[in-house]
Design a protein around this motif. Structure first.
Motif, mmCIF file in Angstrom:
data_model
loop_
_atom_site.group_PDB
_atom_site.id
_atom_site.type_symbol
_atom_site.label_atom_id
_atom_site.label_comp_id
_atom_site.label_asym_id
_atom_site.label_seq_id
_atom_site.Cartn_x
_atom_site.Cartn_y
_atom_site.Cartn_z
ATOM 1 N N SER A 1 34.193 46.638 40.745
ATOM 2 C CA SER A 1 32.982 46.015 41.286
ATOM 3 C C SER A 1 32.504 46.628 42.598
ATOM 4 O O SER A 1 31.310 46.569 42.914
ATOM 5 C CB SER A 1 33.215 44.511 41.515
ATOM 6 N N LEU A 2 33.429 47.216 43.385
ATOM 7 C CA LEU A 2 33.071 47.665 44.728
ATOM 8 C C LEU A 2 33.209 49.171 44.962
ATOM 9 O O LEU A 2 32.380 49.756 45.683
ATOM 10 C CB LEU A 2 33.930 46.928 45.769
ATOM 11 N N TYR A 3 34.217 49.794 44.395
ATOM 12 C CA TYR A 3 34.566 51.138 44.844
ATOM 13 C C TYR A 3 34.440 52.251 43.799
ATOM 14 O O TYR A 3 34.288 53.411 44.179
ATOM 15 C CB TYR A 3 36.016 51.141 45.372
ATOM 16 N N HIS A 4 34.522 51.960 42.551
ATOM 17 C CA HIS A 4 34.585 53.008 41.528
ATOM 18 C C HIS A 4 33.305 53.855 41.546
ATOM 19 O O HIS A 4 32.192 53.317 41.565
ATOM 20 C CB HIS A 4 34.774 52.395 40.137
ATOM 21 N N PRO A 5 33.432 55.199 41.555
ATOM 22 C CA PRO A 5 32.236 56.055 41.631
ATOM 23 C C PRO A 5 31.329 55.982 40.407
ATOM 24 O O PRO A 5 30.154 56.366 40.483
ATOM 25 C CB PRO A 5 32.827 57.465 41.788
ATOM 26 N N HIS A 6 31.832 55.479 39.281
ATOM 27 C CA HIS A 6 31.023 55.368 38.073
ATOM 28 C C HIS A 6 30.388 53.993 37.916
ATOM 29 O O HIS A 6 29.754 53.720 36.895
ATOM 30 C CB HIS A 6 31.871 55.687 36.838
ATOM 31 N N LEU B 1 50.760 54.375 37.599
ATOM 32 C CA LEU B 1 49.357 54.472 37.194
ATOM 33 C C LEU B 1 49.086 53.641 35.940
ATOM 34 O O LEU B 1 49.868 53.658 34.982
ATOM 35 C CB LEU B 1 48.992 55.939 36.938
ATOM 36 N N SER B 2 47.981 52.911 35.965
ATOM 37 C CA SER B 2 47.566 52.106 34.811
ATOM 38 C C SER B 2 46.217 52.625 34.289
ATOM 39 O O SER B 2 45.466 53.271 35.009
ATOM 40 C CB SER B 2 47.424 50.629 35.204
ATOM 41 N N HIS B 3 45.946 52.328 33.026
ATOM 42 C CA HIS B 3 44.712 52.799 32.392
ATOM 43 C C HIS B 3 43.631 51.710 32.439
ATOM 44 O O HIS B 3 43.929 50.513 32.463
ATOM 45 C CB HIS B 3 44.978 53.207 30.940
ATOM 46 N N ILE B 4 42.367 52.170 32.434
ATOM 47 C CA ILE B 4 41.216 51.257 32.376
ATOM 48 C C ILE B 4 40.483 51.555 31.076
ATOM 49 O O ILE B 4 39.833 52.602 30.942
ATOM 50 C CB ILE B 4 40.276 51.464 33.576
ATOM 51 N N ASN C 1 43.246 36.945 37.952
ATOM 52 C CA ASN C 1 44.484 37.299 38.650
ATOM 53 C C ASN C 1 44.605 38.804 38.883
ATOM 54 O O ASN C 1 45.441 39.247 39.665
ATOM 55 C CB ASN C 1 45.701 36.786 37.871
ATOM 56 N N LYS C 2 43.768 39.625 38.248
ATOM 57 C CA LYS C 2 43.788 41.076 38.462
ATOM 58 C C LYS C 2 42.714 41.450 39.489
ATOM 59 O O LYS C 2 41.727 42.121 39.183
ATOM 60 C CB LYS C 2 43.578 41.816 37.137
ATOM 61 N N VAL C 3 42.920 41.012 40.718
ATOM 62 C CA VAL C 3 41.935 41.208 41.784
ATOM 63 C C VAL C 3 41.765 42.679 42.130
ATOM 64 O O VAL C 3 40.651 43.149 42.384
ATOM 65 C CB VAL C 3 42.339 40.399 43.044
ATOM 66 N N VAL C 4 42.857 43.439 42.133
ATOM 67 C CA VAL C 4 42.788 44.859 42.496
ATOM 68 C C VAL C 4 41.872 45.621 41.535
ATOM 69 O O VAL C 4 41.017 46.403 41.950
ATOM 70 C CB VAL C 4 44.190 45.497 42.518
ATOM 71 N N LEU C 5 42.036 45.374 40.243
ATOM 72 C CA LEU C 5 41.201 46.050 39.248
ATOM 73 C C LEU C 5 39.745 45.597 39.377
ATOM 74 O O LEU C 5 38.820 46.412 39.273
ATOM 75 C CB LEU C 5 41.729 45.763 37.838
ATOM 76 N N GLN C 6 39.540 44.316 39.618
ATOM 77 C CA GLN C 6 38.172 43.806 39.789
ATOM 78 C C GLN C 6 37.478 44.470 40.979
ATOM 79 O O GLN C 6 36.332 44.909 40.876
ATOM 80 C CB GLN C 6 38.201 42.287 39.982
ATOM 81 N N ASN D 1 51.201 47.773 40.018
ATOM 82 C CA ASN D 1 52.272 47.324 40.913
ATOM 83 C C ASN D 1 51.876 47.414 42.390
ATOM 84 O O ASN D 1 52.713 47.213 43.271
ATOM 85 C CB ASN D 1 53.540 48.148 40.677
ATOM 86 N N GLN D 2 50.606 47.720 42.672
ATOM 87 C CA GLN D 2 50.124 47.813 44.056
ATOM 88 C C GLN D 2 49.115 46.695 44.332
ATOM 89 O O GLN D 2 48.495 46.146 43.417
ATOM 90 C CB GLN D 2 49.468 49.174 44.304
#
Length: 273
Positions: free
Chosen positions: A118-123, A94-97, A109-114, A79-80
């Protein structure tokens, strides 16, 4: 009456003032940041892992922002409009991956998750990576071209250099191979490990090392039991002392390049013929 004298006109030269143009301030053009491409994306677990279900952390993770100079908390909330907690507004649901069978398909359409993946996740690139066919193809082309170069060099390589390279790979068993077997193993080595093959092919110490091993196998020289000295095989006279913490035949190869070593090399070469 006195006559009036005529006054002469004096011409004053006109000096033109040069116009000095003030230099225009240079406008610094900053390079454009790459724009985010709207498309479907596929993410895969590293090392070919394919568990039925694998949950990736979607909260309590951080990204170091170099522009801001500090770590920023990340969280995936559907929702963010941002993965950064300090930019979120309102409730945070909170949503799950979750990866299924080792993969996760994220629609465009899920740009935030992408962006999070792709850019920020530490893993990112540690536990998972984004599948990019173009990058993969480029890497495969580099490997194929390296294989071609290695196979071309192996095909035209003389038997002595081939033996020197394969001795690094197989050890003393190379001496038992026929010329056909040696050529076959050389081509297979060039195809399967082109980077190492090309490195060895351009290393002159490899051939000198092989020369020393071959001379020892034929009894022209020998290595002392403590592996500290090379001796003549016929009379046990010392040839050279191996420096501490060096491989004996690597040290011998380097020594062959010295003035004294070149004389011994020529002497050994005559005895091998």
């Amino acid at each position: 009456m006195a006559k009036k004298q005529k006054t002469q006109k004096v011409e004053v030269p006109v000096v033109e003032t040069p116009i000095v143009e003030t230099p225009k301030p240079k406008i610094k053009v900053e390079p454009k940041k790459p724009t985010w491409q709207i498309k479907d994306r596929l993410y895969l677990l590293k090392n070919g892992k394919k568990p039925v279900s694998y949950s990736m952390r979607s909260s309590s993770i951080y990204f170091f922002d170099e522009e801001k100079g500090y770590e920023r908390e990340l969280k995936y909330c559907e929702n963010q409009k941002t993965p950064f907690v300090d930019e979120m507004k309102g409730d945070q649901r909170l949503s799950h991956i979750i990866f299924r069978d080792g993969s996760l398909h994220v629609p465009k359409n899920k740009v935030v998750l992408q962006k999070l993946l792709s850019l920020y996740h530490p893993h990112r690139d540690k536990l998972f990576y984004e599948y990019k066919p173009a990058v993969l193809a480029e890497e495969e082309i580099d490997i194929l071209e390296m294989q071609v170069d290695a196979l071309t060099a192996a095909r035209s390589m003389d038997i002595e250099m081939a033996e020197a390279i394969m001795r690094v790979e197989k050890g003393s068993s190379v001496s038992q191979l026929s010329s056909k077997e040696l050529k076959r193993d050389l081509l297979l080595f060039a195809r399967n490990n082109p980077a190492l093959f090309l490195e060895l092919a351009t290393d002159d110490n490899v051939q000198l090392r092989n020369f020393g091993i071959k001379a020892a196998e034929l009894g022209v020289i020998k290595l002392s039991n403590d592996q500290r000295n090379f001796l003549w095989g016929s009379n046990d006279r010392p040839i050279m002392t191996v420096p501490f913490d060096e491989h004996p035949y690597t040290a011998l190869a380097h020594w062959f390049k010295t003035d004294e070593g070149m004389e011994i090399y020529a002497n050994i070469e005559k005895r091998l013929k």
